[in-house]
Design an enzyme around this catalytic site. Structure first.
Site, PDB file in Angstrom:
ATOM      1  N   GLN A 128       9.435  -1.029   5.307  1.00  0.00           N
ATOM      2  CA  GLN A 128       8.798  -2.188   5.940  1.00  0.00           C
ATOM      3  C   GLN A 128       7.587  -1.785   6.779  1.00  0.00           C
ATOM      4  O   GLN A 128       7.430  -0.624   7.164  1.00  0.00           O
ATOM      5  CB  GLN A 128       9.808  -2.911   6.837  1.00  0.00           C
ATOM      6  CG  GLN A 128      10.892  -3.645   6.076  1.00  0.00           C
ATOM      7  CD  GLN A 128      11.743  -4.493   7.003  1.00  0.00           C
ATOM      8  OE1 GLN A 128      12.787  -4.060   7.442  1.00  0.00           O
ATOM      9  NE2 GLN A 128      11.290  -5.702   7.293  1.00  0.00           N
ATOM     10  N   HIS A 129       6.756  -2.778   7.043  1.00  0.00           N
ATOM     11  CA  HIS A 129       5.706  -2.743   8.067  1.00  0.00           C
ATOM     12  C   HIS A 129       4.444  -1.953   7.703  1.00  0.00           C
ATOM     13  O   HIS A 129       3.400  -2.173   8.301  1.00  0.00           O
ATOM     14  CB  HIS A 129       6.213  -2.183   9.408  1.00  0.00           C
ATOM     15  CG  HIS A 129       7.490  -2.744   9.896  1.00  0.00           C
ATOM     16  ND1 HIS A 129       7.700  -4.088  10.034  1.00  0.00           N
ATOM     17  CD2 HIS A 129       8.640  -2.142  10.280  1.00  0.00           C
ATOM     18  CE1 HIS A 129       8.921  -4.293  10.497  1.00  0.00           C
ATOM     19  NE2 HIS A 129       9.514  -3.125  10.644  1.00  0.00           N
ATOM     20  N   ASP A 131      13.071  -2.743   2.676  1.00  0.00           N
ATOM     21  CA  ASP A 131      14.221  -1.890   2.365  1.00  0.00           C
ATOM     22  C   ASP A 131      15.536  -2.423   2.933  1.00  0.00           C
ATOM     23  O   ASP A 131      16.580  -2.342   2.279  1.00  0.00           O
ATOM     24  CB  ASP A 131      13.968  -0.455   2.809  1.00  0.00           C
ATOM     25  CG  ASP A 131      13.467  -0.332   4.241  1.00  0.00           C
ATOM     26  OD1 ASP A 131      13.371  -1.355   4.956  1.00  0.00           O
ATOM     27  OD2 ASP A 131      13.151   0.798   4.654  1.00  0.00           O
TER      28      ASP A 131
END
Length: 485
Positions: A71-72, A252
């Site tokens: 992520q991110h 994820d």
């Protein structure tokens, strides 16, 4: 039998599984490593994906494929679709000051935190894409000027699998979009005003798809047959239905929830590079304290989540200090008494995200002649890591999450010491599924949903689980709470 593929493009490696769409039976799999670091050229992910697909026997016979990704991470593209600079990953803390700025600009303190929690489900921290964009605008203005679109790691890989057909074809899902800092799980809409506040303008962002909505089709030429830095790769075929659909993919943690079949009342504790504690919920969360990120999941529900930067690598570090392997570390930990006779490790080895202490370091408390043994240090490492996750569980429960069942997954869950000590720290039994690639499995299950249709993903069995129970030892967490302050 229709086959589907799931991809886990994680921090450390890329895993690909090919499974039967209806039963979930594993047919074949492959993997390839990713480079270390907190910023990475996305091309390295692509090369690893191609290599993992080749090791898994290619995609010529699959009906659909989905990508689960870390992520991110900030992937910036120019007008031609070229990557502007290496992607900043979730564990890059250089944007910590930017996170504080964004909270301050919303009123600061409780006011600022509540604004962001209500607007996006989460209070900004260094991990989020919005804070990384603020850092880019402040520190690399020439690169910032080139940015025409911003997306996440899984978005970019899905787009590449489609043949990189232009910036307007970028797609994402609600689970990963909810970790950007400029999308609202509550409304299901982008907050482009907050994107502009963070970056200074509004670059293009991916279209957010529904849980089983196709992101397009696999371009047969995308994977190709030529060599890469990781060796030759297998090509893509036409699948059982004459085409290979691309699922929306997801982050994820949302993929892991799908992979283990988590539902309302389940709390998943995942011990990987990061440590995550998340629940499947029917309503969105908004924690103004900032501990719980109110993400969306990959099914249309919500995924309140607590993330720590320091998880399995705490065990790696302790094993390195002691000069032993991880199995021996676990044996040492189990040979020491619960609570390690007062030795406490506060494991902020890479700063920390929850609590928000990006510049913190680890601390060892209670060191005496009696606790100066390998066994005590091993025990303190396992307990310290688990205490950080137990704090996350408390934060979820305070937000109204149910914990009817705690599911322990991830590489760290393979440690016998972790499995046996976790119930003492969490104060309740834990369920451990068989070792597996649950992020990749969740992505494959999403791909099956896209391929087969229906109102819900197909029901797959994860096999026999084991339950671990032990008497709680409250003193472990009491000492840890005093040590971390």
């Amino acid at each position: 039998m229709p086959l589907v593929a799931g991809v886990d493009s994680s921090t450390q490696s890329c895993k690909v599984v090919v499974r039967d769409a209806e039963t979930g039976a594993l047919v074949r799999q492959g993997r390839a490593p990713h480079p270390a670091g907190t910023e990475v050229e996305p091309a390295a992910w692509w090369n690893a994906l191609r290599a993992a697909v080749a090791e898994a026997g290619g995609l010529a016979d699959v009906a659909a494929v989905s990508v689960g990704g870390q992520q991110h991470g900030m992937v910036c593209l120019d007008e031609a679709g070229e990557v502007v600079r290496p992607a900043l990953l979730w564990n890059d803390t250089r944007s910590a000051d930017a996170a504080r700025e964004l909270v301050a600009e919303a009123g600061g303190g409780e006011t600022g935190r509540r604004f962001w929690a209500e607007a996006t489900g989460a209070v900004p921290v260094a991990s989020f894409t919005a804070t990384k964009l603020r850092w880019l605008a402040r520190h690399e203005p020439a690169n910032a000027d080139r940015v025409a679109a911003v997306c996440l790691p899984h978005d970019w890989l899905t787009w590449r699998l489609a043949g990189a057909p232009g910036l307007d074809a970028l797609r994402t899902d609600r689970g990963d979009a909810s970790g950007t800092g400029y999308w609202s799980p509550r409304t299901g809409e982008y907050r482009l005003d907050l994107l502009e506040q963070a970056f200074g303008r509004r670059p293009r962002v991916p279209v957010v798809l529904g849980p089983a909505e196709a992101a397009g089709q696999l371009d047969p030429a995308a994977l190709g047959d030529g060599p890469t830095a990781d060796g030759p790769v297998g090509g893509a075929g036409s699948g059982a239905a004459g085409r290979v659909l691309l699922g929306p993919g997801t982050g994820d943690n949302a993929a892991a929830a799908l992979g283990v079949g988590a539902g309302p009342g389940d709390v998943v504790v995942s011990i990987g590079t990061s440590g995550t504690v998340f629940a499947v919920a029917d309503t969105p969360a908004a924690d103004a304290a900032g501990a719980v990120a109110g993400f969306a999941d990959a099914t249309g529900r919500f995924l309140p989540l607590v993330c720590t930067l320091n998880a399995a690598r705490v065990l790696d570090a302790a094993a390195t200090m002691l000069g032993v392997d991880l199995d021996t570390l676990g044996e040492l930990a189990l040979s020491a008494p619960a609570g390690a006779d007062g030795l406490v490790l506060v494991p902020y080895l890479e700063g920390e995200r929850t609590p928000d202490r990006p510049h913190a370091t680890g601390e060892l408390r209670g060191l005496t002649l009696g606790t100066s043994t390998p066994a005590h240090l091993a025990r303190a490492a396992v307990e310290g890591m688990l205490c950080g996750l137990a704090d996350g569980l408390d934060a979820l429960l305070a937000q109204g999450a149910r914990a009817d069942r705690i599911i322990l997954v991830g590489g760290g869950a393979r440690s016998a010491a972790v499995r046996r000590i976790a119930p003492q720290v969490f104060g309740r039994p834990v369920v451990v599924p068989p070792p597996g690639e649950y992020v990749a499995d969740g992505a494959a299950r999403q791909a099956a949903w896209v391929a087969l249709g229906g109102d819900a993903p197909p029901a797959w069995s994860i096999g026999d689980t084991e339950e671990y129970a032990a008497e709680p030892v409250p003193a472990i967490r009491e000492r840890y709470a005093r040590a971390r302050g």
